[in-house]
Design a protein around this motif. Sequence first.
Motif, mmCIF file in Angstrom:
data_model
loop_
_atom_site.group_PDB
_atom_site.id
_atom_site.type_symbol
_atom_site.label_atom_id
_atom_site.label_comp_id
_atom_site.label_asym_id
_atom_site.label_seq_id
_atom_site.Cartn_x
_atom_site.Cartn_y
_atom_site.Cartn_z
ATOM 1 N N ILE A 1 16.288 -21.879 9.800
ATOM 2 C CA ILE A 1 17.600 -22.022 9.347
ATOM 3 C C ILE A 1 18.456 -23.001 9.917
ATOM 4 C CG2 ILE A 1 19.730 -20.653 9.052
ATOM 5 C CD1 ILE A 1 17.745 -19.508 7.514
ATOM 6 N N MET A 2 18.671 -24.079 9.276
ATOM 7 C CA MET A 2 19.235 -25.314 9.917
ATOM 8 C C MET A 2 20.934 -24.994 9.635
ATOM 9 S SD MET A 2 18.898 -29.259 9.378
ATOM 10 C CE MET A 2 20.023 -29.231 7.791
ATOM 11 N N ALA A 3 21.498 -24.730 10.773
ATOM 12 C CA ALA A 3 22.896 -24.498 10.567
ATOM 13 C C ALA A 3 23.543 -25.799 10.762
ATOM 14 C CB ALA A 3 23.726 -23.689 11.745
ATOM 15 N N GLY A 4 25.093 -26.175 10.343
ATOM 16 C CA GLY A 4 25.567 -27.226 10.540
ATOM 17 C C GLY A 4 26.226 -27.197 12.014
ATOM 18 N N VAL A 5 26.843 -28.193 12.511
ATOM 19 C CA VAL A 5 27.533 -28.282 13.750
ATOM 20 C C VAL A 5 28.639 -26.966 13.770
ATOM 21 C CG1 VAL A 5 29.236 -29.571 15.352
ATOM 22 C CG2 VAL A 5 27.438 -30.724 14.118
ATOM 23 N N THR A 6 28.421 -26.322 15.010
ATOM 24 C CA THR A 6 28.821 -24.731 14.899
ATOM 25 C C THR A 6 29.419 -24.703 16.372
ATOM 26 O OG1 THR A 6 27.309 -23.822 13.440
ATOM 27 C CG2 THR A 6 28.970 -22.287 14.796
ATOM 28 N N ASP A 7 30.741 -24.495 16.348
ATOM 29 C CA ASP A 7 31.240 -24.320 17.825
ATOM 30 C C ASP A 7 30.882 -23.114 18.631
ATOM 31 O OD1 ASP A 7 33.074 -24.717 20.086
ATOM 32 O OD2 ASP A 7 34.899 -24.900 18.847
ATOM 33 N N THR A 8 30.108 -23.215 19.240
ATOM 34 C CA THR A 8 29.331 -22.057 20.127
ATOM 35 C C THR A 8 29.326 -22.578 21.331
ATOM 36 O OG1 THR A 8 26.834 -22.781 19.869
ATOM 37 C CG2 THR A 8 28.014 -21.444 17.877
ATOM 38 N N PRO A 9 28.946 -21.268 22.395
ATOM 39 C CA PRO A 9 28.709 -22.013 23.865
ATOM 40 C C PRO A 9 27.716 -23.018 24.026
ATOM 41 C CG PRO A 9 29.134 -19.501 23.494
ATOM 42 C CD PRO A 9 29.010 -20.085 22.004
ATOM 43 N N ALA A 10 26.613 -22.891 23.082
ATOM 44 C CA ALA A 10 25.616 -23.711 23.384
ATOM 45 C C ALA A 10 25.885 -25.333 23.112
ATOM 46 C CB ALA A 10 24.377 -23.399 22.243
ATOM 47 N N LEU A 11 26.666 -25.144 21.825
ATOM 48 C CA LEU A 11 27.338 -26.774 21.556
ATOM 49 C C LEU A 11 28.067 -27.364 22.738
ATOM 50 C CD1 LEU A 11 27.772 -29.033 19.386
ATOM 51 C CD2 LEU A 11 29.820 -27.541 18.821
ATOM 52 N N ARG A 12 28.967 -26.498 23.314
ATOM 53 C CA ARG A 12 29.900 -26.806 24.322
ATOM 54 C C ARG A 12 29.316 -27.462 25.625
ATOM 55 N NH1 ARG A 12 35.142 -27.818 22.817
ATOM 56 N NH2 ARG A 12 35.637 -26.651 21.023
ATOM 57 N N LYS A 13 27.691 -27.285 25.464
ATOM 58 C CA LYS A 13 26.929 -27.711 26.553
ATOM 59 C C LYS A 13 26.603 -29.053 26.436
ATOM 60 C CE LYS A 13 25.673 -23.142 28.272
ATOM 61 N NZ LYS A 13 24.356 -22.228 28.595
ATOM 62 N N ILE A 14 26.574 -29.458 25.010
ATOM 63 C CA ILE A 14 26.031 -30.927 24.828
ATOM 64 C C ILE A 14 27.052 -31.930 25.185
ATOM 65 C CG2 ILE A 14 25.303 -32.504 22.945
ATOM 66 C CD1 ILE A 14 24.655 -29.988 21.566
ATOM 67 N N PRO A 15 26.909 -32.994 26.051
ATOM 68 C CA PRO A 15 27.856 -34.146 26.102
ATOM 69 C C PRO A 15 28.210 -34.619 25.116
ATOM 70 C CG PRO A 15 25.932 -34.270 27.635
ATOM 71 C CD PRO A 15 25.508 -33.294 26.461
ATOM 72 N N GLY A 16 29.551 -34.958 24.676
ATOM 73 C CA GLY A 16 30.152 -35.724 23.730
ATOM 74 C C GLY A 16 30.310 -34.637 22.695
ATOM 75 N N ASN A 17 30.387 -33.266 23.042
ATOM 76 C CA ASN A 17 30.469 -32.202 21.952
ATOM 77 C C ASN A 17 31.887 -32.280 21.178
ATOM 78 O OD1 ASN A 17 32.682 -29.918 23.269
ATOM 79 N ND2 ASN A 17 31.049 -30.416 24.823
ATOM 80 N N GLU A 18 32.970 -32.812 21.708
ATOM 81 C CA GLU A 18 34.239 -32.915 21.222
ATOM 82 C C GLU A 18 34.341 -33.862 19.926
ATOM 83 O OE1 GLU A 18 36.883 -31.029 21.490
ATOM 84 O OE2 GLU A 18 36.616 -30.102 23.265
ATOM 85 N N GLN A 19 33.473 -35.164 20.349
ATOM 86 C CA GLN A 19 33.124 -36.063 19.197
ATOM 87 C C GLN A 19 32.578 -35.461 18.131
ATOM 88 O OE1 GLN A 19 33.252 -36.542 22.378
ATOM 89 N NE2 GLN A 19 34.007 -38.543 23.094
ATOM 90 N N ILE B 1 32.142 -32.510 17.039
ATOM 91 C CA ILE B 1 33.022 -31.505 16.306
ATOM 92 C C ILE B 1 33.869 -32.288 15.377
ATOM 93 C CG2 ILE B 1 34.921 -29.688 16.317
ATOM 94 C CD1 ILE B 1 33.504 -28.770 19.051
ATOM 95 N N GLN B 2 34.511 -33.233 15.933
ATOM 96 C CA GLN B 2 35.533 -33.952 14.959
ATOM 97 C C GLN B 2 34.698 -34.810 13.881
ATOM 98 O OE1 GLN B 2 37.360 -36.706 17.703
ATOM 99 N NE2 GLN B 2 38.231 -35.023 18.972
ATOM 100 N N VAL B 3 33.658 -35.356 14.041
ATOM 101 C CA VAL B 3 32.640 -35.948 13.189
ATOM 102 C C VAL B 3 32.111 -35.062 12.177
ATOM 103 C CG1 VAL B 3 30.663 -37.168 12.455
ATOM 104 C CG2 VAL B 3 32.129 -38.007 14.551
ATOM 105 N N ALA B 4 31.731 -33.945 12.472
ATOM 106 C CA ALA B 4 31.226 -32.930 11.697
ATOM 107 C C ALA B 4 32.138 -32.279 10.662
ATOM 108 C CB ALA B 4 30.550 -31.683 12.462
ATOM 109 N N ALA B 5 33.635 -32.123 11.196
ATOM 110 C CA ALA B 5 34.250 -31.577 10.487
ATOM 111 C C ALA B 5 34.980 -32.679 9.177
ATOM 112 C CB ALA B 5 35.841 -31.173 11.239
ATOM 113 N N LYS B 6 34.791 -33.788 9.478
ATOM 114 C CA LYS B 6 35.093 -35.048 8.498
ATOM 115 C C LYS B 6 34.099 -34.980 7.576
ATOM 116 C CE LYS B 6 38.288 -37.395 11.612
ATOM 117 N NZ LYS B 6 38.577 -38.531 12.411
ATOM 118 N N LYS B 7 32.912 -35.118 8.073
ATOM 119 C CA LYS B 7 31.582 -35.442 7.193
ATOM 120 C C LYS B 7 31.122 -34.097 6.408
ATOM 121 C CE LYS B 7 26.807 -35.762 8.223
ATOM 122 N NZ LYS B 7 25.523 -35.903 9.315
ATOM 123 N N ASN B 8 31.579 -32.941 6.725
ATOM 124 C CA ASN B 8 31.214 -31.912 6.039
ATOM 125 C C ASN B 8 31.816 -31.699 4.539
ATOM 126 O OD1 ASN B 8 30.560 -29.011 4.922
ATOM 127 N ND2 ASN B 8 29.996 -28.785 6.829
#
Length: 273
Positions: free
Chosen positions: A200-218, A220-227
Amino acid sequence: MVKENNSEARKWALILGASSGFGGATARKLADDGFNIIGVHLDRQATMPAVEEIINHIKSQGAEALFFNINAADQFKRSEVVSELKSKFKGEQVVKVLMHSLAFGTLKPFIPKDGEQSLTNSQMEMTVDVMAHSLVYWVQELYAANLLMKKGRIFAMTSSGGHTAIPYYGAVSAAKASLESHVRQLAIELGHMDIAVNAIMAGVTDTPALRKIPGNEQMIQVAAKKNPRGRLTTPEDVARVISLLSKDGGEWISGGIINADGGEDIVSYIGQT
């Protein structure tokens, strides 16, 4: 004689990574659907209240909750859990759904710059073992213990990192690509049991795992515009997809990568407004 259990009242879902994110949301949703839940998670005292909330929700639906706070990638702990389940269910095939949602890996560059530390051999091996190979080992032990139901489902959480390059994500990307390969192989080898295996390939999701990735804020911003839907994927979106695929008739969908991202991955975003 081995007993095969097809009773709807006795079906169980085993979720690896059940305490938050996709695993937590799926535990809640499948309990709503009538599943009893076996949850495997690794939490310290600070995050245990969230685990208790999930357990309470499951029980509020009249379902059973059997949770294990262990390292799901530890071979000895895995064997202990499977042995306990085998003893509890006394030879019955009860696991209708297995979900692999383990997000624990090293986020470092292959080639360091400006004083960065590069990924080590042990970090690469640990990441791929936890986030990919552990799926195979859990399936092997559950199969050997006769716990997997015929016409069951196996879901493994992947991401667009399995086929794209993301800064600092190299080891996790390798794990996701490996996980997708394991899904294809398991789909072949479990075909005789009519068990469907999918990534199952999820889109960018604001989870604890995502928050550990460097550059996660960017990200999130790109994914919201791209989706195309104008928002991020949520854990609940993914849980509903897994719920749908777990229903009768879903067993013919097997061996693939299913996009649960609202169309995010197909969009080539280059900064348009």
